[in-house]
Scaffold this motif. Structure first.
Motif, PDB file in Angstrom:
ATOM      1  N   ALA A   2       0.829  -1.204   0.000  1.00 47.34           N
ATOM      2  CA  ALA A   2       0.000   0.000   0.000  1.00 47.34           C
ATOM      3  C   ALA A   2       0.861   1.250   0.000  1.00 47.34           C
ATOM      4  O   ALA A   2       1.922   1.308   0.638  1.00 47.34           O
ATOM      5  N   PHE A   5      -0.731   3.939   4.615  1.00 51.00           N
ATOM      6  CA  PHE A   5      -1.011   2.961   5.670  1.00 51.00           C
ATOM      7  C   PHE A   5      -0.849   3.627   7.031  1.00 51.00           C
ATOM      8  O   PHE A   5      -0.156   4.631   7.177  1.00 51.00           O
ATOM      9  N   LYS A   6      -1.520   3.039   8.024  1.00 46.44           N
ATOM     10  CA  LYS A   6      -1.439   3.599   9.374  1.00 46.44           C
ATOM     11  C   LYS A   6      -0.136   3.179  10.046  1.00 46.44           C
ATOM     12  O   LYS A   6       0.385   2.078   9.828  1.00 46.44           O
ATOM     13  N   VAL A  60       4.774   0.188  11.744  1.00 44.38           N
ATOM     14  CA  VAL A  60       3.691  -0.053  10.803  1.00 44.38           C
ATOM     15  C   VAL A  60       2.606  -0.832  11.535  1.00 44.38           C
ATOM     16  O   VAL A  60       2.865  -1.899  12.097  1.00 44.38           O
ATOM     17  N   SER A  62       0.008  -2.621  10.654  1.00 38.35           N
ATOM     18  CA  SER A  62      -0.422  -3.928  10.169  1.00 38.35           C
ATOM     19  C   SER A  62       0.596  -5.029  10.393  1.00 38.35           C
ATOM     20  O   SER A  62       0.237  -6.203  10.481  1.00 38.35           O
ATOM     21  N   LEU A 387      -8.735   4.215   3.658  1.00 43.76           N
ATOM     22  CA  LEU A 387      -8.758   3.790   5.059  1.00 43.76           C
ATOM     23  C   LEU A 387      -9.489   4.839   5.879  1.00 43.76           C
ATOM     24  O   LEU A 387      -9.462   6.034   5.574  1.00 43.76           O
ATOM     25  N   PHE A 395      -0.868   8.284   9.908  1.00 40.88           N
ATOM     26  CA  PHE A 395      -0.732   7.524   8.674  1.00 40.88           C
ATOM     27  C   PHE A 395       0.459   8.019   7.861  1.00 40.88           C
ATOM     28  O   PHE A 395       0.889   9.173   7.987  1.00 40.88           O
TER      29      PHE A 395
END
Length: 422
Positions: A2, A5-6, A60, A62, A387, A395
């Motif tokens: 991506a 991203f968060k 990150v 995720s 998102l 992010f």
């Protein structure tokens, strides 16, 4: 992989931070559900860090990997021009983004230039933990008080003449030399800078006994409401505030030689290398070159390094307007704060209507954003990807990515986005 991203920020609990839920740092960390974070109402939450500094790196969300590890594995997210200019191939961003929540004044401090930072780091790596410089910008998100840069020479002369307690700490020859140049037509000339340096050094290196004695006299006079002229009344509240926090500290006398500024939300100041300053109260977004180097000399329980502070200042005397960062339009509902350094700029996004949208064209480098009010959705890849982001969510946006912000509910959506491009 991506492009947006968060990431998970980190918190710093320094003594000067606002406590418990009164701190926006704590509010943001709690609202975004930073893993393991719970608010202790008795604890000070001073800083929220967003970036790749090794002292306290972001992760990150995720994967749990550090942001720098992820970026090193995916250099296209940084972009080759930024990697080449800032030697960022290891995944370290050239900027560090923060939220500051200040209840108690920070130290009288300055940040070294790049050459000095390298020397200090080599000599004292336990104190100066990286070899980078740290120019920084503070952008107020609440009413904000700060000391920044030396006052114009005539103002300092006025305070010296009106404040016998301060004047007594300065040798007569040093004082006379300064006063004789205080109305100079070249206030930043070498003689004027030398005279200002001698005055400041005399104050900061004064013996502890006379300091405490003269501060006691000054505070007693101010507490009784006694001042010698109208100019002096401007600093009464500040001197009494600082004395409550740091009784008898030499840093209190800096109120007379440094500019005292009051920022409203949306106003910003920039401090380059060698500019003395101290943030006094309030909350701000702070962005800086990726460094944690601070030379301190007062208003702090931490290590003081007066010789390096005194030797490393610019001694540029000027009104506070010298440090103001004037905002400019970035897009329809976004405002750009662009200080005179290459490592970073900051954009504020503000959307007030439900469903309102704002598109940011691609920038040629990486960026980090945080939601400070409201909630909404961030979209990219022509709207195919997105998102949800709420209060405190942080992010990352990769280089050369078009992003769209959409307000998700009644009330303002406010996002601050720091970025670099070359």
């Amino acid at each position: 992989m991506a492009a947006v991203f968060k990431i998970v920020p980190t918190t710093q609990m320094y003594d000067w931070g606002k406590t418990g839920k009164s701190s926006k740092v704590a509010q943001f960390a709690d609202s975004s559900r930073v893993p393991g974070f719970t608010i202790d109402e008795a604890s000070p939450y001073a800083e929220l860090w967003m970036g790749t500094h090794p002292k306290s790196p972001s992760y990150v969300q995720s994967s749990g990997t550090t942001l720098s590890e992820h970026l090193a594995a995916h250099p296209e997210l940084i972009g080759k021009p930024v990697i080449d200019k800032f030697d960022a191939g290891n995944g370290n961003l050239p900027f560090l983004f923060k939220v500051l929540s200040i209840e108690k004044a920070l130290s009288i401090q300055a940040h070294p230039d790049k050459a000095t930072a390298e020397i200090l780091h080599a000599q004292h790596p336990d104190i100066y933990k990286d070899p980078n410089h740290k120019p920084e910008m503070a952008l107020a998100i609440t009413p904000f008080l700060a000391l920044c840069g030396f006052r114009p020479l005539p103002e300092i002369a006025t305070y010296l003449n009106a404040t016998p307690e301060l004047r007594s700490l300065i040798p007569p020859s040093v004082l006379d030399a300064f006063l004789s140049l205080s109305n100079s037509s070249t206030p930043t000339g070498p003689d004027e800078k030398a005279a200002l340096k001698n005055v400041f050094a005399s104050i900061m290196t004064a013996d502890e006994g006379p300091i405490k004695e003269q501060l006691g006299s000054l505070v007693e006079r101010y507490t009784k409401g006694e001042t010698h002229n109208d100019e002096e009344t401007e600093v009464v509240e500040l001197v009494l505030r600082l004395n409550e926090q740091f009784p008898g500290d030499i840093g209190i006398f800096c109120a007379f030689v440094l500019n005292y500024v009051r920022l409203s939300p949306g106003e910003a100041i920039f401090l380059g290398a060698g500019e003395p300053h101290a943030y006094v109260y309030g909350e701000c977004m702070e962005c800086m070159a990726n460094s944690d180097n601070v030379i301190r000399a007062g208003l702090t329980p931490k290590l003081r390094d007066v010789p390096n502070l005194v030797s490393g200042l610019t001694y540029t005397a000027a009104p506070p307007t010298k440090h103001v960062v004037n905002p400019a339009p970035f897009s329809t509902s976004s405002t750009l704060y662009d200080p005179p350094i290459p490592e970073f700029s900051v954009v504020q996004v503000k959307l007030s209507d439900v469903g309102a949208k704002e598109v940011h064209k691609p920038v040629g480098g990486p960026s980090i954003g945080i939601v400070t009010e409201g909630s909404g959705r961030i979209k990219w890849n022509d709207g195919k990807d997105g998102l949800d982001a709420g209060l405190g969510d942080v992010f990352f946006v990769g280089a050369n990515t078009t992003v769209e912000f959409e307000n998700g509910r009644q009330g303002d959506l406010v996002v601050y986005r720091a970025f670099v491009e070359v």
